[in-house]
Motif scaffolding. Structure first.
Motif, PDB file in Angstrom:
ATOM      1  N   GLU A 112      -5.345   3.620  -0.563  1.00 52.90           N
ATOM      2  CA  GLU A 112      -5.516   3.376  -1.987  1.00 52.90           C
ATOM      3  C   GLU A 112      -6.003   4.646  -2.702  1.00 52.90           C
ATOM      4  O   GLU A 112      -5.510   4.999  -3.778  1.00 52.90           O
ATOM      5  CB  GLU A 112      -6.491   2.230  -2.233  1.00 52.90           C
ATOM      6  CG  GLU A 112      -5.887   0.872  -1.912  1.00 52.90           C
ATOM      7  CD  GLU A 112      -6.807  -0.265  -2.281  1.00 52.90           C
ATOM      8  OE1 GLU A 112      -6.313  -1.202  -2.951  1.00 52.90           O
ATOM      9  OE2 GLU A 112      -7.991  -0.231  -1.907  1.00 52.90           O
TER      10      GLU A 112
ATOM     11  N   TYR B 151       0.810  -1.217   0.000  1.00 51.59           N
ATOM     12  CA  TYR B 151       0.000   0.000   0.000  1.00 51.59           C
ATOM     13  C   TYR B 151       0.846   1.272   0.000  1.00 51.59           C
ATOM     14  O   TYR B 151       0.298   2.368   0.051  1.00 51.59           O
ATOM     15  CB  TYR B 151      -0.957   0.003   1.196  1.00 51.59           C
ATOM     16  CG  TYR B 151      -2.033  -1.044   1.099  1.00 51.59           C
ATOM     17  CD1 TYR B 151      -3.211  -0.780   0.405  1.00 51.59           C
ATOM     18  CD2 TYR B 151      -1.874  -2.278   1.695  1.00 51.59           C
ATOM     19  CE1 TYR B 151      -4.210  -1.735   0.307  1.00 51.59           C
ATOM     20  CE2 TYR B 151      -2.871  -3.252   1.605  1.00 51.59           C
ATOM     21  CZ  TYR B 151      -4.031  -2.964   0.910  1.00 51.59           C
ATOM     22  OH  TYR B 151      -5.019  -3.918   0.826  1.00 51.59           O
TER      23      TYR B 151
ATOM     24  N   ARG C  54      -9.707  -1.715   7.434  1.00 47.67           N
ATOM     25  CA  ARG C  54     -10.301  -1.664   6.100  1.00 47.67           C
ATOM     26  C   ARG C  54     -10.461  -0.216   5.642  1.00 47.67           C
ATOM     27  O   ARG C  54     -10.126   0.135   4.507  1.00 47.67           O
ATOM     28  CB  ARG C  54     -11.646  -2.387   6.107  1.00 47.67           C
ATOM     29  CG  ARG C  54     -12.376  -2.379   4.781  1.00 47.67           C
ATOM     30  CD  ARG C  54     -13.755  -3.040   4.895  1.00 47.67           C
ATOM     31  NE  ARG C  54     -14.631  -2.378   5.856  1.00 47.67           N
ATOM     32  CZ  ARG C  54     -15.278  -1.227   5.649  1.00 47.67           C
ATOM     33  NH1 ARG C  54     -15.132  -0.597   4.505  1.00 47.67           N
ATOM     34  NH2 ARG C  54     -16.061  -0.700   6.579  1.00 47.67           N
TER      35      ARG C  54
ATOM     36  N   GLY D  26      -8.373   1.578   2.520  1.00 48.62           N
ATOM     37  CA  GLY D  26      -9.119   2.246   1.450  1.00 48.62           C
ATOM     38  C   GLY D  26      -8.642   3.679   1.259  1.00 48.62           C
ATOM     39  O   GLY D  26      -8.485   4.153   0.128  1.00 48.62           O
TER      40      GLY D  26
END
Length: 188
Positions: free
Chosen positions: A182, A95, A175, A179
């Protein structure tokens, strides 16, 4: 592969956890000079706290930091059994983010390590739960340790016992952070 580094060098293309969360943290209406002064004090408080945990706090603590450091010492002496890691930077290749953890310690009465993030603001931020989730993720992918507890230690500006904020929804918070990471890289 993910890596652990003692130094603070950030490779090109990587973002700090706090940089990823910055769009979701509002300092609207706060004078930039006040924010800069608070950030400087926070950095010095972190240094003093780290020195204390290593039995190396032999210098006089700056007056503006003293109450925060006293608050930390009260909590540390009452609650910490053992410190495993402090002030170290971890990286996630997948990531492309990095974070510098304040402390991983075993608290008295616990049989597992906890992530402790030292905070000097007097109001909790919504971003802290995602910040600590990111650090927990980094520890798991780099060191293979599945931390059971994530705590933000809100040091008292008057020197009293700090407030502890604990986050327990590890999977959802992780999570959400991944996100955000990203999206951060998508728009950069």
């Amino acid at each position: 592969m993910n890596t652990r580094h003692e130094e603070d060098a950030i490779p090109n293309g990587y973002a700090r956890v706090t940089e990823i969360l910055k769009p979701y943290t509002s300092f609207e209406g706060i004078d930039p000079a006040v924010l800069e002064k608070a950030a400087d004090r926070g950095t010095r408080v972190h240094s003093y706290c780290e020195l204390y945990t290593q039995n190396l706090l032999i210098e006089k603590v700056d007056d503006d930091c003293q109450p925060y450091v006293s608050s930390f010492i009260q909590w540390y002496d009452a609650m910490v059994e053992d410190v495993w890691h402090q002030e170290y930077r971890l990286f996630c290749k997948n990531y492309r983010f990095t974070g510098k953890l304040d402390m991983i310690a075993t608290l008295k009465g616990d049989d597992h390590e906890a992530l402790i993030d030292i905070k000097t603001p007097q109001q909790a931020s919504c971003s802290w739960k995602l910040q600590t989730a990111a650090y927990r993720y980094l520890v798991r992918v780099n060191d293979g340790i599945d931390l059971k507890r994530r705590l933000c230690l809100m040091l008292d500006r008057k020197g009293g016992m700090p407030k502890v904020v604990e986050y327990t929804d590890h999977d959802n918070d992780e999570r959400l952070f991944l996100g955000a990471a990203e999206l951060y890289h998508f728009f950069k």
